[in-house]
Design a protein around this motif. Structure first.
Motif, PDB file in Angstrom:
ATOM      1  N   LEU A 114       0.817  -1.211   0.000  1.00 34.70           N
ATOM      2  CA  LEU A 114       0.000   0.000   0.000  1.00 34.70           C
ATOM      3  C   LEU A 114       0.849   1.260   0.000  1.00 34.70           C
ATOM      4  O   LEU A 114       0.520   2.248  -0.664  1.00 34.70           O
ATOM      5  N   ASP A 115       1.949   1.220   0.718  1.00 41.01           N
ATOM      6  CA  ASP A 115       2.790   2.411   0.843  1.00 41.01           C
ATOM      7  C   ASP A 115       3.796   2.560  -0.292  1.00 41.01           C
ATOM      8  O   ASP A 115       4.483   3.586  -0.381  1.00 41.01           O
ATOM      9  N   ALA A 116       3.867   1.566  -1.174  1.00 37.45           N
ATOM     10  CA  ALA A 116       4.808   1.615  -2.291  1.00 37.45           C
ATOM     11  C   ALA A 116       4.218   2.416  -3.449  1.00 37.45           C
ATOM     12  O   ALA A 116       2.986   2.547  -3.571  1.00 37.45           O
ATOM     13  N   PRO A 117       5.068   2.975  -4.316  1.00 38.89           N
ATOM     14  CA  PRO A 117       4.564   3.698  -5.496  1.00 38.89           C
ATOM     15  C   PRO A 117       3.750   2.767  -6.397  1.00 38.89           C
ATOM     16  O   PRO A 117       4.150   1.619  -6.630  1.00 38.89           O
ATOM     17  N   ALA A 118       2.638   3.251  -6.890  1.00 36.91           N
ATOM     18  CA  ALA A 118       1.811   2.458  -7.797  1.00 36.91           C
ATOM     19  C   ALA A 118       2.529   2.285  -9.131  1.00 36.91           C
ATOM     20  O   ALA A 118       3.084   3.252  -9.681  1.00 36.91           O
ATOM     21  N   GLU A 119       2.499   1.080  -9.650  1.00 39.48           N
ATOM     22  CA  GLU A 119       3.193   0.784 -10.896  1.00 39.48           C
ATOM     23  C   GLU A 119       2.551   1.525 -12.065  1.00 39.48           C
ATOM     24  O   GLU A 119       1.328   1.534 -12.222  1.00 39.48           O
ATOM     25  N   VAL A 125      -6.722  -7.923  -7.369  1.00 43.34           N
ATOM     26  CA  VAL A 125      -6.456  -6.486  -7.506  1.00 43.34           C
ATOM     27  C   VAL A 125      -4.961  -6.206  -7.396  1.00 43.34           C
ATOM     28  O   VAL A 125      -4.380  -5.530  -8.251  1.00 43.34           O
ATOM     29  N   GLN A 126      -4.333  -6.727  -6.352  1.00 46.00           N
ATOM     30  CA  GLN A 126      -2.917  -6.436  -6.127  1.00 46.00           C
ATOM     31  C   GLN A 126      -2.035  -6.950  -7.265  1.00 46.00           C
ATOM     32  O   GLN A 126      -1.058  -6.304  -7.639  1.00 46.00           O
ATOM     33  N   ARG A 127      -2.370  -8.107  -7.806  1.00 48.16           N
ATOM     34  CA  ARG A 127      -1.615  -8.684  -8.916  1.00 48.16           C
ATOM     35  C   ARG A 127      -2.537  -8.856 -10.119  1.00 48.16           C
ATOM     36  O   ARG A 127      -2.642  -9.921 -10.694  1.00 48.16           O
ATOM     37  N   ASN A 146       0.128   3.035  -3.938  1.00 43.90           N
ATOM     38  CA  ASN A 146      -0.977   2.099  -4.118  1.00 43.90           C
ATOM     39  C   ASN A 146      -2.139   2.434  -3.183  1.00 43.90           C
ATOM     40  O   ASN A 146      -3.313   2.266  -3.550  1.00 43.90           O
ATOM     41  N   ARG A 147      -1.831   2.917  -2.000  1.00 45.68           N
ATOM     42  CA  ARG A 147      -2.895   3.300  -1.061  1.00 45.68           C
ATOM     43  C   ARG A 147      -3.749   4.425  -1.642  1.00 45.68           C
ATOM     44  O   ARG A 147      -4.990   4.391  -1.558  1.00 45.68           O
ATOM     45  N   GLU A 148      -3.107   5.412  -2.239  1.00 49.83           N
ATOM     46  CA  GLU A 148      -3.844   6.531  -2.816  1.00 49.83           C
ATOM     47  C   GLU A 148      -4.716   6.075  -3.983  1.00 49.83           C
ATOM     48  O   GLU A 148      -5.885   6.470  -4.102  1.00 49.83           O
ATOM     49  N   VAL A 149      -4.154   5.225  -4.828  1.00 47.46           N
ATOM     50  CA  VAL A 149      -4.908   4.733  -5.980  1.00 47.46           C
ATOM     51  C   VAL A 149      -6.083   3.875  -5.531  1.00 47.46           C
ATOM     52  O   VAL A 149      -7.217   4.031  -6.015  1.00 47.46           O
ATOM     53  N   GLN A 150      -5.839   2.959  -4.583  1.00 45.97           N
ATOM     54  CA  GLN A 150      -6.911   2.075  -4.137  1.00 45.97           C
ATOM     55  C   GLN A 150      -7.987   2.807  -3.342  1.00 45.97           C
ATOM     56  O   GLN A 150      -9.158   2.429  -3.372  1.00 45.97           O
ATOM     57  N   THR A 151      -7.614   3.873  -2.648  1.00 48.73           N
ATOM     58  CA  THR A 151      -8.620   4.676  -1.951  1.00 48.73           C
ATOM     59  C   THR A 151      -9.626   5.242  -2.947  1.00 48.73           C
ATOM     60  O   THR A 151     -10.849   5.209  -2.719  1.00 48.73           O
TER      61      THR A 151
END
Length: 344
Positions: free
Chosen positions: A206-211, A309-311, A219-224
């Motif tokens: 979640l805390d890593a940059p979204a690919e 979702v994650q993969r 990823n947290r920002e995108v998934q929110t």
């Protein structure tokens, strides 16, 4: 207790909000389901909300997990619904989304009967014509479905799910139990989102940059943002529906003998799990593999509960491979072990 969906006309169904692309949608509706008592009298009636996307020959039914709507299959509907090879069916299980909330508590066997009714309703009834993908509680329902209609299934994908009927296997981790309990007492979607994210995804991811995110978000920002869209388009789930679905998961169990039967009666079975799952211990997937010798087990490092979702790309590629391998086995003359042994 029984709660019917407050829509019953074509115009009402068409107006139900969706996050899926209307350009790929070929049909949406409410499938009526009536359960009967042993004497033939009605026990309960409800409707299942469903959408079909794509027009291809390979038919996939996606079965979602605990207290989640069909919108959680967005990465798969977006991918497979646009591909000419596939037709897909997604739906809200009883007790959530735009489907009804019949008397509870629920069982995975009764929820599998819902799916059989829906498949019959949309005309997906041919032998060896169906690919089933179930995640979490949806995987438990998929196991019950595979017991009922194995001759209609080409491939079965069981994601982050379990078969054991015992307290240790059925209960999530302490973090999972705590998160589920907190969510039951929440009504504000904005308050729910961070709890859900921390429950179904590893914190490091979640805390890593979204690919490939042009805005450089995590990823947290995108998934929110993604989860906000789902909540805004969904009917709020009632506590009764949530608890009834939880009861289905807690009471679920498939014996080793039944697992072996499923494994030998379906051309291709895949079990997939992550190693950082707070809701379903990956040991459950290894148990299923031990009881299903023909099945393939895939484990992904650093992956949580929401594997689809994650993969998303890897998951979609995996489902495509499983579909192809199942179809190839049939083309090569695959026979059910039970048929070869004269048991069916």
């Amino acid at each position: 207790m029984s709660d019917t969906v407050p829509v019953n006309s074509d115009s009402d169904v068409a107006s139900i909000p969706t996050i899926f692309d209307p350009a790929t949608c070929t049909r949406k509706g409410l499938c009526p389901v009536t359960q009967l008592r042993h004497d033939g009298s009605p026990l309960s009636s409800h409707s299942l909300y469903f959408e079909q996307h794509g027009t291809g020959p390979e038919k996939i039914v996606f079965i979602m997990g605990l207290n989640s709507t069909s919108f959680s299959w967005f990465p798969q509907v977006d991918h497979f619904g646009r591909r000419p090879e596939y037709s897909i069916l997604v739906f809200d299980n009883r007790g959530v989304g735009n489907s009804g909330v019949p008397r509870g508590p629920y069982t995975t066997s009764a929820m599998a009967e819902d799916v059989v009714t829906l498949l019959d309703y949309v005309g997906w009834t041919a032998e060896r014509d169906l690919h089933v993908v179930g995640v979490s509680l949806g995987g438990m329902i998929a196991l019950e479905l595979a017991t009922r209609i194995p001759n209609r299934i080409v491939s079965l994908t069981l994601a982050v799910t379990r078969a054991k009927r015992d307290v240790r296997a059925s209960l999530p981790s302490l973090k999972g139990v705590s998160s589920l309990a907190r969510l039951l007492g929440m009504s504000d979607p904005e308050a729910k989102i961070p709890v859900v994210l921390d429950m179904v995804f590893p914190r490091a991811w979640l805390d890593a940059p979204a690919e490939n995110d042009a805005q450089g978000r995590t990823n947290r920002e995108v998934q929110t943002i993604e989860y906000r869209k789902r909540f805004e388009a969904s009917r709020p789930q009632s506590p009764f529906g949530a608890l009834s679905q939880m009861a289905a998961g807690l009471t679920h169990g498939v014996s080793p003998a039944r697992l072996r039967s499923i494994s030998s009666s379906i051309p291709k079975v895949l079990i997939v799990t992550g190693d950082d799952d707070y809701l379903v211990d990956p040991a459950n997937s290894r148990h299923m593999k031990a009881c299903m010798p023909e099945a393939e087990l895939v484990e992904w490092a650093g992956v949580g509960h929401a594997v689809q979702v994650q993969r998303r790309e890897k998951f979609n590629e995996l489902v495509e491979r499983v579909i192809g391998e199942g179809r190839s086995k049939l083309t090569d003359g695959w026979k059910s072990a039970e048929v070869e042994g004269g048991q069916s």
